[in-house]
Design an enzyme around this catalytic site. Structure first.
Site, mmCIF file in Angstrom:
data_model
loop_
_atom_site.group_PDB
_atom_site.id
_atom_site.type_symbol
_atom_site.label_atom_id
_atom_site.label_comp_id
_atom_site.label_asym_id
_atom_site.label_seq_id
_atom_site.Cartn_x
_atom_site.Cartn_y
_atom_site.Cartn_z
ATOM 1 N N HIS A 33 -24.708 -17.976 115.469
ATOM 2 C CA HIS A 33 -23.623 -16.999 115.338
ATOM 3 C C HIS A 33 -23.524 -16.169 116.610
ATOM 4 O O HIS A 33 -24.527 -15.678 117.123
ATOM 5 C CB HIS A 33 -23.881 -16.100 114.131
ATOM 6 C CG HIS A 33 -22.726 -15.217 113.791
ATOM 7 N ND1 HIS A 33 -22.652 -13.899 114.203
ATOM 8 C CD2 HIS A 33 -21.596 -15.456 113.089
ATOM 9 C CE1 HIS A 33 -21.526 -13.363 113.758
ATOM 10 N NE2 HIS A 33 -20.873 -14.290 113.077
ATOM 11 N N ASP A 45 -7.794 -12.445 118.667
ATOM 12 C CA ASP A 45 -9.071 -12.918 118.137
ATOM 13 C C ASP A 45 -8.976 -12.846 116.619
ATOM 14 O O ASP A 45 -8.936 -11.759 116.042
ATOM 15 C CB ASP A 45 -10.204 -12.028 118.663
ATOM 16 C CG ASP A 45 -11.588 -12.484 118.207
ATOM 17 O OD1 ASP A 45 -11.677 -13.460 117.439
ATOM 18 O OD2 ASP A 45 -12.581 -11.856 118.620
ATOM 19 N N MET A 46 -8.928 -13.990 115.968
ATOM 20 C CA MET A 46 -8.645 -13.985 114.546
ATOM 21 C C MET A 46 -9.436 -15.046 113.791
ATOM 22 O O MET A 46 -9.716 -16.134 114.310
ATOM 23 C CB MET A 46 -7.161 -14.229 114.301
ATOM 24 C CG MET A 46 -6.623 -15.466 114.994
ATOM 25 S SD MET A 46 -4.884 -15.777 114.656
ATOM 26 C CE MET A 46 -5.031 -16.940 113.311
ATOM 27 N N ALA A 47 -9.829 -14.699 112.576
ATOM 28 C CA ALA A 47 -10.390 -15.685 111.669
ATOM 29 C C ALA A 47 -9.250 -16.493 111.079
ATOM 30 O O ALA A 47 -8.105 -16.021 111.008
ATOM 31 C CB ALA A 47 -11.177 -14.990 110.555
ATOM 32 N N LYS A 78 -1.096 -22.944 106.383
ATOM 33 C CA LYS A 78 -1.180 -22.811 107.849
ATOM 34 C C LYS A 78 -2.589 -22.422 108.281
ATOM 35 O O LYS A 78 -3.155 -22.993 109.223
ATOM 36 C CB LYS A 78 -0.158 -21.789 108.335
ATOM 37 C CG LYS A 78 1.282 -22.224 108.107
ATOM 38 C CD LYS A 78 2.276 -21.174 108.576
ATOM 39 C CE LYS A 78 3.703 -21.625 108.312
ATOM 40 N NZ LYS A 78 4.709 -20.618 108.733
ATOM 41 N N GLY A 93 -4.530 -7.257 120.071
ATOM 42 C CA GLY A 93 -5.675 -6.623 120.708
ATOM 43 C C GLY A 93 -5.468 -5.176 121.086
ATOM 44 O O GLY A 93 -6.425 -4.464 121.392
#
Length: 332
Positions: A116, A173-175, A223, A305
């Site tokens: 991680h 920055d995304m899950a 998606k 961001g």
């Protein structure tokens, strides 16, 4: 509990060195974790320290790893992290990727034997600070139900993009889930409820109780599910790593090395035009978005961001708020 950024960095680094981690590694891990806390992404911040030390003590993280870099063709790298701290592995891999991209215009790096790594935006900013575009994604263990499914298959599988500008970079920055699993864990730490769109219980029904969450949901339905698949192919299958439910669990089997994969791509905009013109055009785009008419209850249109960057500047001044349990652990 509120604590200054400098004091927190020292506290976190000392916690790692007390368990045999060298000072340089400890400082690097602390820097990545606090990057997340500064931006209000506490799910990827210092609340994770106890977990990392638990895995380190059990043998699931290599305390003194031997990294290796193998060049594949002109501008491709295979970086092996020997299952050390993912934060350091990805930082070193990005440094190597940037070097090749500056020399040859672009570089693709596959990371093997990782763990991680925290917030991906940290590593993208290594590239954007050098006037380079960067893309990164990382596989994670199974936690998200596929679209139309009841049982989890893919992980939160984050993907991130970074673009240099004349000012602060654009960082998306995304899950690929509605939220990162860490947000559920943070809500548990804080004793808070969650929106019913974040996760489902054992029956597959939405829940507001973070303690009842068995699986997360993909963002935007099909998606987000599709993007999670893409991330697992690029950072997992392409890295000859496990994928989907075959990935070792983050919380459990602490003595096992996780052998995660990550994917980096860095591009020099000068390959296709002048970097100054590139950044000028991006600045124009940002200004036009800032001036765009707003919907009800919105003050301004922002770029990806930007909220986190503003929060970071504010937090640097006022300090970081920690759950008392986390604060006490760091001081124990």
């Amino acid at each position: 509990m509120n604590i200054s950024v400098s004091a927190l960095k020292e506290l976190v680094a000392q916690k790692f060195t007390a368990h045999g981690v060298d000072a340089e590694t400890a400082a690097q891990v602390a820097d990545v974790l606090i990057y997340a806390d500064l931006r209000g992404v506490s799910s990827h911040g210092v609340m994770r320290v106890e977990h990392y030390i638990t895995r380190l003590k059990a043998g699931g993280i290599t305390k003194n790893p031997n990294f290796s870099v193998e060049k594949r063709g002109t501008n491709h790298l295979l970086f092996k992290g020997d299952n050390g701290f993912g934060h350091v592995i990805c930082k070193e891999a990005m440094d190597e990727t940037i070097k090749i991209a500056k020399e040859h215009g672009s570089c693709t790096t596959i990371i093997q034997e990782s763990s991680h790594c925290g917030a991906l935006g940290y590593f993208l900013e290594q590239a954007t600070s050098e006037n380079l575009i960067a893309i990164m994604c990382s596989q994670t263990d199974s936690a998200v139900v596929p679209f139309g499914g009841k049982e989890p298959y893919f992980g939160t599988n984050p993907i991130a993009y970074g673009f240099p500008t004349d000012d602060k970079p654009i960082i998306l920055d995304m899950a690929t889930s509605n939220v990162a699993l860490g947000k559920i864990l943070y809500a548990r730490e804080k004793g808070e409820t969650i929106p019913n769109t974040w996760g489902v219980d054992v029956q597959g029904a939405p829940t507001t109780d973070p303690h009842q969450v068995k699986s997360l949901t993909p963002f935007a339905g099909a998606k987000g599910y599709g993007m999670a698949l893409v991330v697992d192919v690029l950072s997992g299958i392409l890295a000859s790593a496990a994928f989907g439910p075959h990935i070792s669990k983050m919380y459990g089997d602490y003595e096992q090395k996780r052998n995660l994969g990550q994917y980096l791509y860095v591009l020099d905009p000068n390959i296709f035009g002048d970097i100054d013109q590139f950044k000028a055009n991006i600045s124009q785009m940002i200004n036009e978005l800032h001036d765009a008419p707003t919907a009800p209850n919105f003050d301004q249109v922002l770029v990806p961001g930007e909220i986190e960057q503003k929060r970071s500047a504010e937090t640097m001044e006022k300090g970081i708020d920690l759950p008392e349990q986390v604060y006490n652990y760091l001081n124990s």
